[in-house]
Design a protein around this motif. Structure first.
Motif, short mmCIF file in Angstrom:
data_model
loop_
_atom_site.label_atom_id
_atom_site.label_comp_id
_atom_site.label_asym_id
_atom_site.label_seq_id
_atom_site.Cartn_x
_atom_site.Cartn_y
_atom_site.Cartn_z
N LYS A 37 0.84 -1.19 0.00
CA LYS A 37 0.00 0.00 0.00
C LYS A 37 0.88 1.25 0.00
O LYS A 37 1.79 1.38 0.83
CB LYS A 37 -0.91 0.03 1.24
N ASP A 38 0.59 2.15 -0.92
CA ASP A 38 1.27 3.45 -0.93
C ASP A 38 0.65 4.31 0.16
O ASP A 38 -0.51 4.68 0.08
CB ASP A 38 1.11 4.09 -2.31
N VAL A 39 1.43 4.61 1.20
CA VAL A 39 0.93 5.39 2.33
C VAL A 39 1.51 6.81 2.34
O VAL A 39 1.50 7.49 3.36
CB VAL A 39 1.21 4.68 3.67
N SER A 40 2.01 7.24 1.18
CA SER A 40 2.53 8.60 1.07
C SER A 40 1.42 9.59 1.38
O SER A 40 0.25 9.35 1.09
CB SER A 40 3.04 8.86 -0.36
N LYS A 207 -1.88 8.84 16.06
CA LYS A 207 -2.47 7.52 15.84
C LYS A 207 -1.41 6.65 15.18
O LYS A 207 -0.78 7.08 14.21
CB LYS A 207 -3.71 7.62 14.94
N PRO A 208 -1.18 5.44 15.70
CA PRO A 208 -0.19 4.57 15.06
C PRO A 208 -0.50 4.39 13.58
O PRO A 208 -1.64 4.19 13.18
CB PRO A 208 -0.35 3.25 15.83
N GLY A 209 0.53 4.54 12.75
CA GLY A 209 0.37 4.39 11.31
C GLY A 209 0.15 5.70 10.58
O GLY A 209 0.17 5.72 9.35
N MET A 210 -0.01 6.79 11.32
CA MET A 210 -0.20 8.08 10.64
C MET A 210 1.13 8.57 10.07
O MET A 210 2.21 8.30 10.63
CB MET A 210 -0.82 9.12 11.57
#
Length: 238
Positions: A37-40, A207-210
């Protein structure tokens, strides 16, 4: 941390001119969208890079794909078998990926299988050759606050850095080149731009993952929440 490498029978030998897949020129998110997953952030990651999160469950194998040079942080470790880059085409090696480890991986095509007994999560930044700005009188947080910042992997181009701050801790004024931050855990941080704390500040509930894009330049960071803060960031070195 060291990486244990064991030769195994290749999962899938790379093919070249016979029309079969090699993965060359195919982005990981295109080849295996369920695993990558592109989380940019909106607007993209710094200097044309891409921030990607890989989740490979026990027994899963992705499709052959290609990467530019990339910098990795192991969120949740385990055992992976890799066929192809950074090894020769058709060669498979098994790697023990340790949680919390940073790595630098050269460009190339490969295929990955989770051969362990735990799901593996890896965050990585695919980079370009673009260079950014360097703040005047640049002062890294690893120099100003080595108790909060640890370099996990680096070369002449980029570095992978871990930040850990206990409740109430505050670092000294420091500066960054182009970078992107991924929050692992925590409650809240407050960021003051510049070399001194003034009225202008940014309070960031975590938030974890932000993913937090932070501009080039100086700032001061404090843990103003009620739990320890952990983050990893990728920063251009020149």
């Amino acid at each position: 941390d060291s990486i244990s490498i064991n030769l195994r029978k290749p999962i899938m030998a790379s093919k070249s001119d016979d029309g079969k897949k090699t993965g060359k020129g195919v982005a990981c998110c295109t080849a295996s969208p369920g695993s990558y997953k592109d989380v940019s952030p909106e607007g993209g990651a710094p200097l044309g890079s891409k921030l990607i999160k890989m989740t490979l469950k026990v027994g899963e194998q992705d499709e052959p794909h290609d990467h530019p040079k990339h910098y990795m942080y192991i969120i949740a470790g385990g055992k992976l078998s890799i066929t192809g880059a950074p090894f020769p085409p058709g060669v498979t090696k098994e790697l023990e990926m340790k949680t919390g480890m940073g790595m630098i991986v050269p460009a190339g095509a490969h295929q990955v299988k989770n051969t362990g007994d735990t799901d593996v999560e890896i965050l990585f930044l695919e980079v370009t050759e673009k260079k950014g700005e360097t703040p005047d009188s640049h002062k890294t947080p690893q120099d100003t606050d080595p108790g909060h910042y640890k370099t996990l992997a680096e070369d002449d181009d980029w570095m992978v850095v871990k930040m850990d701050m206990k409740v109430g801790e505050e670092d000294h004024p420091h500066s960054h080149r182009d970078h992107i931050v991924y929050m692992l855990d925590g409650g809240e941080i407050t960021i003051w731009p510049g070399k001194e704390k003034g009225e202008k500040k940014l309070v960031v509930p975590i938030k974890p993952g932000m993913v937090v894009p932070v501009p080039v330049g100086y700032h001061i960071v404090a843990n103003t929440g009620n739990k320890p803060v952990s983050a990893v960031y990728f920063e251009r070195k020149s």
